[in-house]
Design an enzyme around this catalytic site. Structure first.
Site, PDB file in Angstrom:
ATOM      1  CG  LEU A 134     -13.334  -3.923  18.385  1.00 16.04           C
ATOM      2  CD1 LEU A 134     -11.902  -4.414  18.624  1.00 16.04           C
ATOM      3  CD2 LEU A 134     -13.300  -2.757  17.401  1.00 16.04           C
ATOM      4  CB  SER A 160     -13.345  -2.933   9.418  1.00 17.13           C
ATOM      5  OG  SER A 160     -12.520  -2.784  10.543  1.00 17.13           O
ATOM      6  CG  HIS A 165      -1.814   0.028  15.147  1.00 11.44           C
ATOM      7  ND1 HIS A 165      -3.156  -0.113  15.439  1.00 11.44           N
ATOM      8  CD2 HIS A 165      -1.713  -0.018  13.790  1.00 11.44           C
ATOM      9  CE1 HIS A 165      -3.835  -0.242  14.301  1.00 11.44           C
ATOM     10  NE2 HIS A 165      -2.993  -0.161  13.292  1.00 11.44           N
ATOM     11  CB  VAL A 195      -4.112 -13.413   7.254  1.00 13.60           C
ATOM     12  CG1 VAL A 195      -3.255 -12.275   6.723  1.00 13.60           C
ATOM     13  CG2 VAL A 195      -3.692 -14.740   6.633  1.00 13.60           C
ATOM     14  CB  ALA A 196      -2.331 -10.206  11.830  1.00 18.14           C
ATOM     15  CB  VAL A 216     -11.693 -10.901  10.867  1.00 14.98           C
ATOM     16  CG1 VAL A 216     -11.237  -9.561  10.305  1.00 14.98           C
ATOM     17  CG2 VAL A 216     -12.281 -11.745   9.750  1.00 14.98           C
ATOM     18  CB  ALA A 217     -11.326 -10.699  16.235  1.00 16.30           C
ATOM     19  CE  LYS A 259       1.104  -1.988   9.066  1.00 18.31           C
ATOM     20  NZ  LYS A 259      -0.156  -2.392   9.745  1.00 18.31           N
ATOM     21  CG  ASP A 297      -6.791  -6.870  14.463  1.00 15.72           C
ATOM     22  OD1 ASP A 297      -7.732  -7.559  14.901  1.00 15.72           O
ATOM     23  OD2 ASP A 297      -6.968  -5.760  13.939  1.00 15.72           O
ATOM     24  CD  GLU A 302      -3.856   3.744  14.904  1.00 14.56           C
ATOM     25  OE1 GLU A 302      -3.640   4.137  13.749  1.00 14.56           O
ATOM     26  OE2 GLU A 302      -2.974   3.688  15.790  1.00 14.56           O
ATOM     27  NE  ARG A 361      -2.109  -1.633   3.531  1.00 18.53           N
ATOM     28  CZ  ARG A 361      -2.581  -1.745   4.770  1.00 18.53           C
ATOM     29  NH1 ARG A 361      -3.769  -1.280   5.080  1.00 18.53           N
ATOM     30  NH2 ARG A 361      -1.837  -2.292   5.717  1.00 18.53           N
ATOM     31  CE1 TYR A 380      -5.523   2.697   9.826  1.00 20.94           C
ATOM     32  CE2 TYR A 380      -4.392   2.000   7.845  1.00 20.94           C
ATOM     33  CZ  TYR A 380      -5.559   2.279   8.518  1.00 20.94           C
ATOM     34  OH  TYR A 380      -6.770   2.130   7.890  1.00 20.94           O
ATOM     35  CB  VAL A 403     -15.245  -7.290  10.318  1.00 21.01           C
ATOM     36  CG1 VAL A 403     -14.910  -8.706   9.853  1.00 21.01           C
ATOM     37  CG2 VAL A 403     -13.979  -6.442  10.368  1.00 21.01           C
TER      38      VAL A 403
HETATM   39  P1  NAD Z   1     -16.903  -3.138  15.046  1.00 17.97           P
HETATM   40  O1  NAD Z   1     -16.737  -2.398  16.323  1.00 17.97           O
HETATM   41  O2  NAD Z   1     -17.496  -2.453  13.877  1.00 17.97           O
HETATM   42  O3  NAD Z   1     -17.788  -4.450  15.307  1.00 17.97           O
HETATM   43  C1  NAD Z   1     -17.551  -5.341  16.358  1.00 17.97           C
HETATM   44  C2  NAD Z   1     -18.868  -6.003  16.732  1.00 17.97           C
HETATM   45  O4  NAD Z   1     -18.579  -7.052  17.661  1.00 17.97           O
HETATM   46  C3  NAD Z   1     -19.843  -5.044  17.441  1.00 17.97           C
HETATM   47  O5  NAD Z   1     -21.080  -5.003  16.733  1.00 17.97           O
HETATM   48  C4  NAD Z   1     -19.997  -5.659  18.834  1.00 17.97           C
HETATM   49  O6  NAD Z   1     -21.278  -5.491  19.387  1.00 17.97           O
HETATM   50  C5  NAD Z   1     -19.701  -7.118  18.527  1.00 17.97           C
HETATM   51  N1  NAD Z   1     -19.379  -7.952  19.690  1.00 17.97           N
HETATM   52  C6  NAD Z   1     -18.657  -7.643  20.789  1.00 17.97           C
HETATM   53  N2  NAD Z   1     -18.606  -8.718  21.620  1.00 17.97           N
HETATM   54  C7  NAD Z   1     -19.300  -9.718  21.010  1.00 17.97           C
HETATM   55  C8  NAD Z   1     -19.617 -11.058  21.357  1.00 17.97           C
HETATM   56  N3  NAD Z   1     -19.225 -11.602  22.526  1.00 17.97           N
HETATM   57  N4  NAD Z   1     -20.349 -11.796  20.493  1.00 17.97           N
HETATM   58  C9  NAD Z   1     -20.769 -11.272  19.319  1.00 17.97           C
HETATM   59  N5  NAD Z   1     -20.520  -9.989  18.942  1.00 17.97           N
HETATM   60  C10 NAD Z   1     -19.794  -9.237  19.784  1.00 17.97           C
HETATM   61  O7  NAD Z   1     -15.450  -3.739  14.689  1.00 17.97           O
HETATM   62  P2  NAD Z   1     -14.951  -4.159  13.239  1.00 17.97           P
HETATM   63  O8  NAD Z   1     -14.413  -2.950  12.554  1.00 17.97           O
HETATM   64  O9  NAD Z   1     -16.009  -4.962  12.596  1.00 17.97           O
HETATM   65  O10 NAD Z   1     -13.676  -5.059  13.603  1.00 17.97           O
HETATM   66  C11 NAD Z   1     -13.814  -6.377  14.102  1.00 17.97           C
HETATM   67  C12 NAD Z   1     -12.429  -6.962  14.353  1.00 17.97           C
HETATM   68  O11 NAD Z   1     -11.739  -7.145  13.111  1.00 17.97           O
HETATM   69  C13 NAD Z   1     -11.516  -6.047  15.188  1.00 17.97           C
HETATM   70  O12 NAD Z   1     -10.764  -6.841  16.083  1.00 17.97           O
HETATM   71  C14 NAD Z   1     -10.612  -5.432  14.156  1.00 17.97           C
HETATM   72  O13 NAD Z   1      -9.384  -4.981  14.720  1.00 17.97           O
HETATM   73  C15 NAD Z   1     -10.428  -6.623  13.253  1.00 17.97           C
HETATM   74  N6  NAD Z   1      -9.832  -6.354  11.938  1.00 17.97           N
HETATM   75  C16 NAD Z   1      -8.892  -7.238  11.509  1.00 17.97           C
HETATM   76  C17 NAD Z   1      -8.325  -7.105  10.260  1.00 17.97           C
HETATM   77  C18 NAD Z   1      -7.336  -8.135   9.786  1.00 17.97           C
HETATM   78  O14 NAD Z   1      -6.662  -7.887   8.794  1.00 17.97           O
HETATM   79  N7  NAD Z   1      -7.240  -9.279  10.426  1.00 17.97           N
HETATM   80  C19 NAD Z   1      -8.669  -6.018   9.437  1.00 17.97           C
HETATM   81  C20 NAD Z   1      -9.640  -5.117   9.900  1.00 17.97           C
HETATM   82  C21 NAD Z   1     -10.224  -5.293  11.158  1.00 17.97           C
END
Ligand code: NAD
Length: 361
Positions: A238, A132, A95, A296-297, A265-266, A74, A268, A117, A15, A93, A177
């Site tokens: 999240l 996301s 972090h 994959v993170a 996806v979570a 990054k 990270d 972020e 990127r 970004y 996500v």
């Molecule tokens: P978001 O805040 O939009 O959505 C998270 C959802 O999880 C919320 O609706 C919340 O109510 C729900 N939640 C919380 N606890 C829960 C539970 N016990 N059971 C069910 N639902 C629950 O967040 P997002 O932007 O969708 O991001 C989700 C995750 O994906 C984050 O950890 C983010 O860092 C990660 N992410 C990872 C990558 C990657 O490359 N791996 C990329 C982008 C985002």
């Protein structure tokens, strides 16, 4: 203002912080832009395209030496630290709550650092949401691939075909996500269930998707009831500022079908399946108890061109504001941008970071 956009140095990071179209916006607003040679070449943004947009191409050392604001993707890594000058603006970004050496470098050099972020509007995180959305869409696409027999999966086509069952896709978390994962899964024709703890969110999803999707309150009982039938489980939860809860435990894998897919996806935030450990695009999956894990993170990195376009669509407006007003005035005039300010004049200005390292806030 003089702005510089260096080539990213992290492994497999293609990127870039500015597209040629972004350069044109900065130049038209009266700013000078330096781009490092080859910064966007891997994703179809040639040096010539940047030059035509009004940028001057240069090497990394000259770019850092001449620029007042550095725009990246990054967080800087150690080999980049020494390029930074006193009082330079860094917009990327960051972090840094998880990165003490970087925090110390930014404070020592009085860097005015704005983290994508943590920029926050009343409705969300505008510079994080595009990534996301991309990760959510990829989550379904990757599961469709890795459930194929050739990758050790159950050999299931997510859509099914006439006379055969659709795959069952279970999505834990209905945020950005989760919603994007669901859109693609529904588009493919899978049988989709989203679980969330937030009743308002479930009501919203129910309203926009109607009868095409099932919604369920996220509870241990409901998750366990879905696991035996699930072909794909996508972890998309999240809890801001906290580690992800383990919603699928090691023992639960016994309930699942052989060759089913867990996409965490979570990951990270530590992952929402107990058996998850981070993987890379080079080696994305592993298997435990017959269940394939994809963890994959940095998922958006594999679609670097789309990710760059999505990211820079969001970052441009704030970048232009910083370039026009300087960090102090821009942050004072925009509460969303003020939330993005992480370090200023040798002080930590973001509570999450000062708490993490016991710094004065
Ligand atoms: P978001 O805040 O939009 O959505 C998270 C959802 O999880 C919320 O609706 C919340 O109510 C729900 N939640 C919380 N606890 C829960 C539970 N016990 N059971 C069910 N639902 C629950 O967040 P997002 O932007 O969708 O991001 C989700 C995750 O994906 C984050 O950890 C983010 O860092 C990660 N992410 C990872 C990558 C990657 O490359 N791996 C990329 C982008 C985002």
């Amino acid at each position: 203002m003089i702005i510089g956009c260096p080539k990213e140095v992290k492994v497999q990071e293609y990127r870039v912080g500015l597209t040629p179209a972004n350069v044109q916006s900065y130049v038209e607003a009266g700013h000078k832009v330096y781009i490092e040679h080859g910064a966007g070449a891997e994703i179809g943004f040639s040096d010539e395209a940047y030059q035509q947009a009004g940028a001057e191409m240069t090497d990394k050392a000259t770019l850092f030496a001449k620029s007042e604001m550095i725009i990246k993707v990054k967080e800087p890594i150690e080999c980049e630290y020494d390029y930074f000058r006193e009082n330079q603006i860094l917009y990327t970004y960051l972090h840094i709550a998880a990165d003490k050496p970087l925090t110390e470098m930014l404070l020592k050099r009085n860097i005015q650092a704005i983290a994508y972020e943590t920029i926050k509007t009343p409705t969300g995180l505008p510079c994080l949401a595009p990534m996301s959305a991309i990760a959510g869409r990829l989550a379904t696409l990757e599961s469709a691939k890795f459930i194929q027999k050739t990758f050790g999966g159950a050999g299931v086509l997510l859509s099914g075909t006439a006379g055969t069952p659709k795959a069952k896709v279970v999505i834990l978390g209905g945020g950005v996500v989760g919603l994007n994962a669901a859109q693609i899964a529904m588009g493919i024709g899978a049988d989709v269930t989203i679980l969330d703890i937030n009743a308002e969110r479930l009501a919203y999803i129910d309203q926009i998707f109607g009868m095409q999707i099932k919604t369920l309150t996220s509870s241990r009982g409901n998750i366990l009831s879905l696991l035996p039938e699930a072909d794909v489980v996508i972890g998309a939860v999240l809890i801001p500022g906290a580690k992800a809860p383990h919603l699928v435990r090691r023992d639960d894998l016994k309930l699942m079908k052989k060759g089913a897919i867990l996409v965490d996806v979570a990951i990270d935030q530590g992952g929402c399946f107990e058996t998850s450990t981070p993987t890379t695009h080079n080696d994305p999956i592993f298997e435990i108890d017959g269940v394939i894990h994809y963890c994959v993170a940095n998922m958006p990195g594999c679609v670097a061109r789309t990710s760059t376009l999505g990211l820079t669509d969001s970052t441009l407006q704030y970048g232009l504001k910083i370039a026009a007003l300087g960090v102090k005035e821009a942050c004072l005039s925009d509460p969303a941008l003020l939330q993005g300010l992480n370090t200023y004049n040798g002080k930590c200005t973001f509570k999450g970071v000062s708490d993490a390292f016991g710094l004065t806030y």
